[in-house]
Motif scaffolding. Structure first.
Motif, short mmCIF file in Angstrom:
data_model
loop_
_atom_site.label_atom_id
_atom_site.label_comp_id
_atom_site.label_asym_id
_atom_site.label_seq_id
_atom_site.Cartn_x
_atom_site.Cartn_y
_atom_site.Cartn_z
N ASP A 104 9.38 -43.16 32.57
CA ASP A 104 9.89 -43.48 33.91
C ASP A 104 11.13 -42.66 34.21
O ASP A 104 11.32 -42.12 35.30
CB ASP A 104 10.26 -44.96 34.02
N ILE A 105 12.02 -42.62 33.22
CA ILE A 105 13.30 -41.94 33.44
C ILE A 105 13.06 -40.43 33.60
O ILE A 105 13.65 -39.80 34.47
CB ILE A 105 14.26 -42.19 32.26
N PHE A 106 12.19 -39.88 32.78
CA PHE A 106 12.03 -38.42 32.87
C PHE A 106 11.07 -37.98 33.98
O PHE A 106 11.14 -36.86 34.44
CB PHE A 106 11.59 -37.85 31.50
N ASN A 107 10.21 -38.87 34.42
CA ASN A 107 9.31 -38.47 35.52
C ASN A 107 9.85 -38.85 36.89
O ASN A 107 9.35 -38.35 37.90
CB ASN A 107 7.93 -39.11 35.31
N GLY A 108 10.83 -39.73 36.91
CA GLY A 108 11.39 -40.14 38.19
C GLY A 108 10.43 -41.04 38.94
O GLY A 108 9.37 -41.37 38.43
N PRO A 109 10.74 -41.45 40.14
CA PRO A 109 12.02 -41.19 40.80
C PRO A 109 13.19 -41.89 40.11
O PRO A 109 12.98 -42.91 39.46
CB PRO A 109 11.80 -41.77 42.20
N ASN A 110 14.36 -41.26 40.25
CA ASN A 110 15.52 -41.75 39.53
C ASN A 110 16.64 -42.19 40.44
O ASN A 110 16.70 -41.80 41.60
CB ASN A 110 16.10 -40.62 38.65
N HIS A 111 17.52 -42.94 39.85
CA HIS A 111 18.83 -43.18 40.46
C HIS A 111 19.49 -41.80 40.66
O HIS A 111 19.33 -40.92 39.80
CB HIS A 111 19.65 -44.03 39.49
N PRO A 112 20.23 -41.59 41.74
CA PRO A 112 20.83 -40.26 41.97
C PRO A 112 21.71 -39.80 40.81
O PRO A 112 21.80 -38.60 40.54
CB PRO A 112 21.66 -40.47 43.23
N TYR A 113 22.33 -40.74 40.09
CA TYR A 113 23.17 -40.32 38.97
C TYR A 113 22.31 -39.79 37.83
O TYR A 113 22.62 -38.76 37.23
CB TYR A 113 24.03 -41.50 38.48
N THR A 114 21.23 -40.49 37.53
CA THR A 114 20.30 -40.01 36.50
C THR A 114 19.76 -38.64 36.88
O THR A 114 19.64 -37.74 36.04
CB THR A 114 19.13 -41.00 36.35
N GLU A 115 19.45 -38.51 38.15
CA GLU A 115 18.92 -37.25 38.66
C GLU A 115 19.90 -36.11 38.36
O GLU A 115 19.52 -35.05 37.86
CB GLU A 115 18.73 -37.40 40.18
#
Lengths: 318, 679
Positions: B589-600
Motif C-alpha cells: 500500500d505504501i509503495f504503490n500509493g496513493p499516499n499521504h503527501p508526506y509519504t509521497e
C-alpha cells in the motif's frame, strides 16, 4: 588502538566517520582478522603500553626514587648507618663523612632519620589516597549515574568542600579527633573524596547514556550492577590516573600536616616533623636539619607525579 | 598499465595517474592505493564507490594532498587543471587549495568554526583570495544566494549551530565555491542529512555543477546518489579501481564480479524477504598493506580460478564506446553470477488475520519537559503488532521514531492515559516496573554497536549475562545456550572470547542481535540496525534477521531511514512526522500509493539506483520544532498539496482509507489517487 567507529548516534543517517578511509591505518578493526591474530594483537597492544611507559625516562626515574624510599621504609633502622633515635652524637654537626647529612639539635644522625622517616609517609599517604579514591568513586558514581536531585545535593556539598582551605579543615579535624595515624588517614582521604568524585562524575556522565547501559536496564539490571559492573570498568582509566595523582598530593599533605604538628610527635623521625624542628635554626646557618628532610619530601612528591604523568599519557594515547 | 581513459589528460580538470599511496603504521609502509587512475573533465561528475576501507576517501584526500601525517604518495601523479599536485611546494599548495580545488566534508558542523558567525567565516574565504572587506561581504551574500539561501543577511548573522544540517551544508558548499574551483571534491556530503534534505542538497550540487563547470569528484557509499548525480563511476576495491564507466551502464550491466556483488547485496526493485534472500559478498576486504594476490578480489570472487590466482587481470575495455573498462579475466562468465539463483527463498510467516497481536499501543503519547516548556515528542499513537510481523517505521530525524521505540520498551515512560499492552495485558510504563517475563518479551537492537556493547566485557560475558538474567538459566546450561546463540548468529566460538573492539562492525552487530535474542523475545525493536554498516554486511544482517524471524516467529519493529531496506523487510510500514503517525499500511500500500503527501515526498526523495523516473516532490523548509507545532495538520506548512483554509485549521484524524491502510489527511483518497497518478 581506539575503536574504529566513534560513537556517532546523534544523527539518524550517520554511516561512517568523516574520513574513515583516511584514518584507516590507525584503525584496522574494520577488517576481520583471524582469531589467533587478533589475540596476539591484543597482547601486543598491552605489551606495547608497557614498552611505551618503560621507555619514558620520567617513569623510570620516578619508579627508581619511589623504590629507594620503599626500601628505606621497609628496612628502617636495619639499614640506617646510625640509630635514628640515638642522642649520643654532638649536636648540629655539619655534613661530613661520618654524618653525610649532619646531625640535628639532639645530636641524631639526619641521614638515618630521613631514611627511617620514609616509613611514616609510606604508611599514611598511599592508604589515604586509596581510601579517598574509593570514596570518591562511590560518590562520583552515584552523582553521575543516579543524577537528579541526588546529584544536585552532592554537587553542592562537593563544591562547598572544594571551597574550604584543605589544611585548615584538616588541622581542625585532627586537633578535635586526636592525631592518631588513623585519624590522619581518614581526614586526608575525606578531603580527597570530593575532588575524585567530580572527576568520576564527569566520566560516568559520558558513559551513562551509551546504549549498553540502556540494554542493561532493558534486561532488568539493578542500578548497583550497572554502576559497578557495567560502567566502572569503562572509567578505570581516569580513576587510575586520579589515584596516582592523589598519592602525590597525599605525600605532600601528610608532610605538611606533620610539619604543622598534626602528625607523628617527636622523637618520631617523620619528615614533616623534622623540617618543623629544624627550620627554627636555619637563620643560624644550620641548614642541613631542614634541607635534607625537605628534599626527601620533594623527591617523593615529584617521583610520584612523574609516574602519574607517564601513566596518564600512555593511558590517554591508547 | 594505466587504463585507457577517454578524456585526454590535457583537457581533464582532474587527472589521477597510477597513484600509489601508503600509510606508515609502526614504521612500516602499508599500501592503501595501488595504482589508481582516472580523470574527470571540466563540468563532469565522477563518483567513487566501494566498501569502507577500499581507499575512496584516501583517493579524494590525495587529490587535494590532504593526506594525514602518516600518509605519503609513493608514486603516480595528480594533475589538477594541468598542475601536478604531488610535487608542489608548501606555498604553491596553499595557493592551489585556496583557488583551484575545494572540498566538502560529510559533517558540515565540523567544517565550520562553531564560535564564529557564518557571515564572517564566509567573508574570510573571499578575503583570503585578496578581495577587500566590502567586496568580500558582497561576494559572500552573492555566494549564499547562489546556494539558494533566501534569507542570506539573516543567515550571515548566525552561528553555525543555529542552522539546520541542510543549511549548514549549503553554507559549506558556498564556501567551497568561493574560489570558483576547477575541482570540487565531495566526501559523503549528504550522509548525515535526512532524505528530503539530501535530495535538496543533491539538486543544488547538480545545478551548481552546470553553473560553475567545475569537475566534481563524489565519494559516496550510497550507490543511488552516485547514479542520480554522476556521469561516470569508478568502483574501488582494495585500493584499485576494478571497474569504471558511465553510471547507467555500470549499474545496469555490471561487468566486474565485485560490482555485481555490491549491487546484488542491495534490496532493489521491490524485492521482499518473502521472495528472496539478499546476496552477500563472502569474506572481508583484505587488510591494508598486505601483499595482494594477482587479482585484488580473488579471495571473495565466485568466478576465481587458477588463472585469477596466477595472472594479474588485464584492463579489459567493455563495449565499443571505449569509455568503460573492467579488470577481470572472466568477462564472458560474469552473467553466470548474475543469473545464478540467490540463496533459497526463506519460508517466512506472512502476516495473516489470525495471527494474534503481541503488542498493542493505544493513545500513547510522550511529552518531554525542557525547562518549563512541554515538548510533545509522541502524540496519541495507536499501533498493533502481530506475531511474526515486521512493522517498519520511517520518517525524518525528529519525527519521533526513536521515541516511539523507547516508549514501547519502557526506556521512556509514556504519558498518563497511554497504554502499552503485551499479549493482551497492559504493562508498566517503565521497564523497571515490568515483570521478568515482560522484560524478556521485548528487547532491542541499537543503531551503533560500538555504543551498544560494553567494551570492557568479552562477547561471552555479554551474552551469558543476558541469558542468565533474562531466562534464569544458570551454569553449564547457560553456557550451552550462549554457544547455540552464537552459532545461530554465525559467530564462531573463538569470537566469544574477544572484546567488541576486536570485531568488525558487522560482527559487533551480530553480537548485539544475539544479545537481543538471548531470552527468546516475542518482539525485537531494531533502531537503524544496519545504517552504520557496509551494504554487503547489511545484506548479511538483514538475511539473518529474516531467518531468525522465520524460525522463531519474532515480531520486529524496524526503524530505518532507508526505504529500500524497509521495503525488503517490513510487512507493514508506519510513516511518522512530528510525533504522529501520518500513514500506516501494508508495505505494498505504501509503495504503490496513493499516499499521504508526506509519504509521497519521502518516497520521491530517495535517489533510485534503478534509474526509475519519478517526479520529484520537494519539501520546503525544515521540520518544525515539536515544542511549537503548526496549527491544524502539522504537515501543512511544508505540504505541497495543502488546502488553504482547511489544513491549517483542523488536524485530520487517522482514518482507514482502505483495508489496513490509514492516513491522516484532509484530501480524500480518491483525490490523492488522481493527484499522484503521474508517478
Amino acid at each position: 588502538m581506539s575503536d574504529t567507529e566513534h560513537p556517532g548516534p546523534h544523527r539518524d543517517h550517520l554511516i561512517s566517520t568523516p574520513s574513515a578511509d583516511a584514518l584507516l591505518p590507525a584503525t584496522p578493526v574494520e577488517i576481520e582478522l583471524s582469531g589467533a591474530l587478533q589475540l596476539s594483537e591484543r597482547h601486543q597492544a598491552r605489551r606495547e603500553n608497557w614498552r611505551l611507559i618503560r621507555r619514558r625516562p620520567a617513569f623510570m626515574i620516578g619508579t627508581f626514587i619511589v623504590a629507594v624510599w620503599l626500601v628505606c621504609a621497609a628496612l628502617g633502622d636495619r639499614i640506617t648507618p646510625h640509630n635514628p633515635l640515638d642522642f649520643r652524637v654532638s649536636t648540629h654537626l655539619s655534613p661530613r663523612a661520618a654524618f653525610p647529612f649532619g646531625t640535628d639539635s639532639q645530636g641524631r644522625d639526619v641521614l638515618s632519620r630521613v631514611m627511617a622517616g620514609a616509613l611514616d609517609v609510606m604508611k599514611v599517604a598511599p592508604l589515604a589516597a586509596v581510601l579517598g579514591v574509593v570514596f570518591g568513586v562511590t560518590v562520583g558514581m552515584l552523582m553521575g549515574y543516579i543524577g537528579g536531585w541526588l546529584d544536585q545535593i552532592l554537587s553542592r556539598i562537593v563544591e562547598a568542600f572544594l571551597a574550604l582551605p584543605v589544611l585548615l579543615v584538616a588541622l581542625l579535624a585532627i586537633t578535635t579527633l586526636g592525631n592518631s595515624t588513623l585519624v590522619v588517614i581518614g581526614v586526608v582521604s575525606a578531603l580527597f573524596t570530593p575532588v575524585v568524585a567530580r572527576t568520576v562524575r564527569a566520566a560516568v556522565l559520558a558513559e551513562r547514556d551509551l546504549d549498553y547501559v540502556t540494554s542493561a536496564k532493558l534486561r532488568g539490571e539493578s542500578s548497583l550492577f550497572v554502576m559497578f559492573k557495567e560502567i566502572l570498568p569503562n572509567v578505570s582509566g581516569p580513576i587510575i590516573v586520579e589515584l596516582t595523582v592523589r598519592i602525590g598530593y597525599a605525600v605532600f599533605t601528610v608532610a605538611t600536616l606533620s610539619f604543622l604538628g598534626a602528625g607523628p610527635q617527636p622523637p618520631s623521625p617523620d619528615w614533616g616533623a623534622q623540617v618543623s624542628e629544624g627550620f627554627r635554626v636555619i637563620s643560624a646557618g644550620i641548614w642541613w636539619t631542614t634541607f635534607f628532610p625537605a628534599v626527601a619530601i620533594a623527591s617523593l612528591v615529584i617521583a610520584v607525579n612523574l609516574i602519574a604523568d607517564s601513566v596518564q599519557s600512555v593511558l590517554e594515547a591508547s | 598499465m594505466s587504463p585507457h581513459v577517454e578524456t585526454s589528460v590535457a583537457a581533464a580538470a582532474l587527472s589521477v595517474d597510477n597513484l600509489e599511496v601508503a600509510y606508515t603504521v609502526r614504521g612500516i609502509d602499508r599500501a592503501v592505493l595501488r595504482g589508481v587512475s582516472f580523470s574527470i573533465a571540466p563540468g563532469e561528475a565522477y563518483g567513487l564507490v566501494g566498501e569502507s576501507g577500499c581507499g575512496k576517501s584516501t583517493t579524494a584526500y590525495a587529490s587535494m594532498r590532504y593526506l594525514p601525517r602518516n600518509g605519503k604518495i609513493l608514486s603516480g601523479r595528480v594533475l589538477v587543471d594541468g598542475d601536478d599536485v604531488t610535487n608542489m611546494t608548501g606555498s604553491q599548495l596553499q595557493r592551489f587549495r585556496a583557488s583551484e580545488a575545494s572540498m566538502v566534508y560529510q559533517d558540515p558542523a565540523q567544517a565550520m568554526n562553531p564560535s564564529i558567525k557564518v557571515g564572517r567565516q564566509l567573508i574570510e574565504s573571499f578575503t583570503l583570495l585578496g578581495r577587500s572587506k566590502a567586496d568580500a561581504t558582497n561576494d559572500a551574500l552573492q555566494a549564499l544566494r547562489r546556494v539558494r539561501i533566501a534569507d542570506c543577511e539573516r543567515v550571515m548573522d548566525r552561528y553555525p549551530f543555529q542552522l539546520s544540517g541542510g543549511m549548514q551544508q549549503r553554507v559549506v558548499i558556498a564556501m567551497a565555491l568561493a574560489c570558483d574551483p576547477k575541482l570540487l571534491v565531495l566526501d559523503e556530503p549528504t550522509t548525515g542529512l535526512d532524505a528530503t534534505v539530501e535530495a535538496e542538497v543533491l539538486d543544488l550540487v547538480r545545478v551548481l555543477r552546470e553553473e560553475t563547470n567545475a569537475a566534481v569528484l563524489m565519494i559516496a557509499h550510497n550507490l543511488g546518489i552516485v547514479r542520480s548525480l554522476c556521469d561516470r563511476v569508478g568502483v574501488m576495491y582494495a585500493g584499485q579501481i576494478v571497474e569504471e564507466g558511465p553510471c547507467r551502464e555500470v549499474f545496469d550491466d555490471p561487468q566486474h564480479p565485485y560490482t555485481v556483488g555490491l549491487l546484488r547485496s542491495l534490496p532493489r526493485r521491490g524485492v521482499r524477504k518473502t521472495e528472496q534472500a539478499l546476496a552477500t559478498i563472502p569474506g572481508m576486504l583484505p587488510l591494508i598493506g598486505t601483499d595482494l594476490p594477482t587479482c585484488v578480489f580473488v579471495d571473495r570472487c565466485p568466478l576465481a580460478d587458477d588463472l585469477c590466482r596466477t595472472v594479474v587481470p588485464p584492463v579489459v575495455p567493455v563495449g565499443i564506446t571505449g569509455n568503460r573498462y573492467t579488470r577481470c579475466h572472466h568477462l564472458d562468465r560474469i552473467s553466470d553470477i548474475i543469473e545464478a539463483p540467490t540463496d533459497v527463498p526463506i519460508g517466512i510467516l506472512a502476516k495473516s488475520e489470525d495471527n494474534p497481536d503481541v503488542l498493542e499501543l493505544s493513545h500513547v503519547s510522550k511529552t518531554f519537559r525542557q525547562r518549563s516548556t512541554e515538548v510533545p515528542a509522541l502524540v496519541e499513537v495507536d499501533l498493533q503488532l502481530g506475531e511474526g510481523e515486521t512493522l517498519g517505521i520511517v520518517g525524518e530525524s525528529g519525527s519521533g521514531k526513536s521515541t516511539l521505540a523507547k516508549t514501547m520498551l519502557g526506556i521512556e515512560s509514556a504519558d498518563m492515559g497511554g497504554v502499552v499492552s503485551l499479549d493482551g495485558h497492559a504493562v508498566a510504563a517503565k521497564t523497571a516496573g515490568r515483570s521478568a517475563d515482560d522484560k524478556r518479551a521485548m528487547q532491542m537492537v541499537f543503531q551503533n554497536p560500538d555504543s551498544a556493547l560494553n567494551r570492557a566485557w568479552s562477547v561471552r560475558r555479554i551474552l551469558l549475562r543476558s541469558v542468565t538474567k533474562l531466562t534464569g538459566i544458570k551454569g553449564d546450561e547457560a553456557n550451552d545456550r550462549v554457544e547455540k546463540l552464537a552459532a545461530q548468529l554465525r559467530l564462531t566460538p573463538r569470537h566469544l572470547d574477544l572484546k567488541p573492539r576486536q570485531l568488525s562492525g558487522g560482527l559487533k552487530q551480530r553480537v548485539a542481535i544475539a544479545r537481543a535474542f538471548a531470552g527468546d523475545p516475542r518482539i525485537v525493536v531494531c533502531d537503524e540496525p544496519t545504517s552504520a554498516l557496509d551494504v554487503s554486511v547489511q545484506a548479511a544482517i538483514l538475511n539473518l534477521l529474516a531467518d531468525l524471524q522465520a524460525e522463531q516467529h519474532t515480531s520486529y519493529v524496524f526503524i530505518s531511514h532507508d526505504m529500500g531496506v524497509v521495503r525488503y523487510l517490513a510487512d507493514r510500514i508506519a510513516v511518522m512526522y512530528l510525533g504522529r503517525i501520518q500513514e500506516i499500511g501494508l508495505t505494498d500500500d505504501i509503495f504503490n500509493g496513493p499516499n499521504h503527501p508526506y509519504t509521497e515526498a519521502l518516497l520521491s526523495a530517495v535517489p533510485s539506483l534503478d534509474g526509475e523516473i519519478t517526479t520529484r516532490i520537494r519539501l520546503d523548509g525544515e521540520i518544525p520544532s515539536p515544542a511549537n507545532p503548526p496549527s491544524g495538520c502539522v504537515f501543512h506548512p511544508r505540504c505541497p498539496r495543502a488546502i488553504v483554509g482547511v489544513c491549517e485549521v483542523s488536524e485530520p484524524p487517522l482514518v482507514e482509507v482502505a483495508i489496513g491502510h490509514s492516513m491522516r489527511c484532509h484530501i480524500s483518497i480518491d483525490e490523492l489517487r488522481v493527484l499522484q497518478q503521474g508517478h
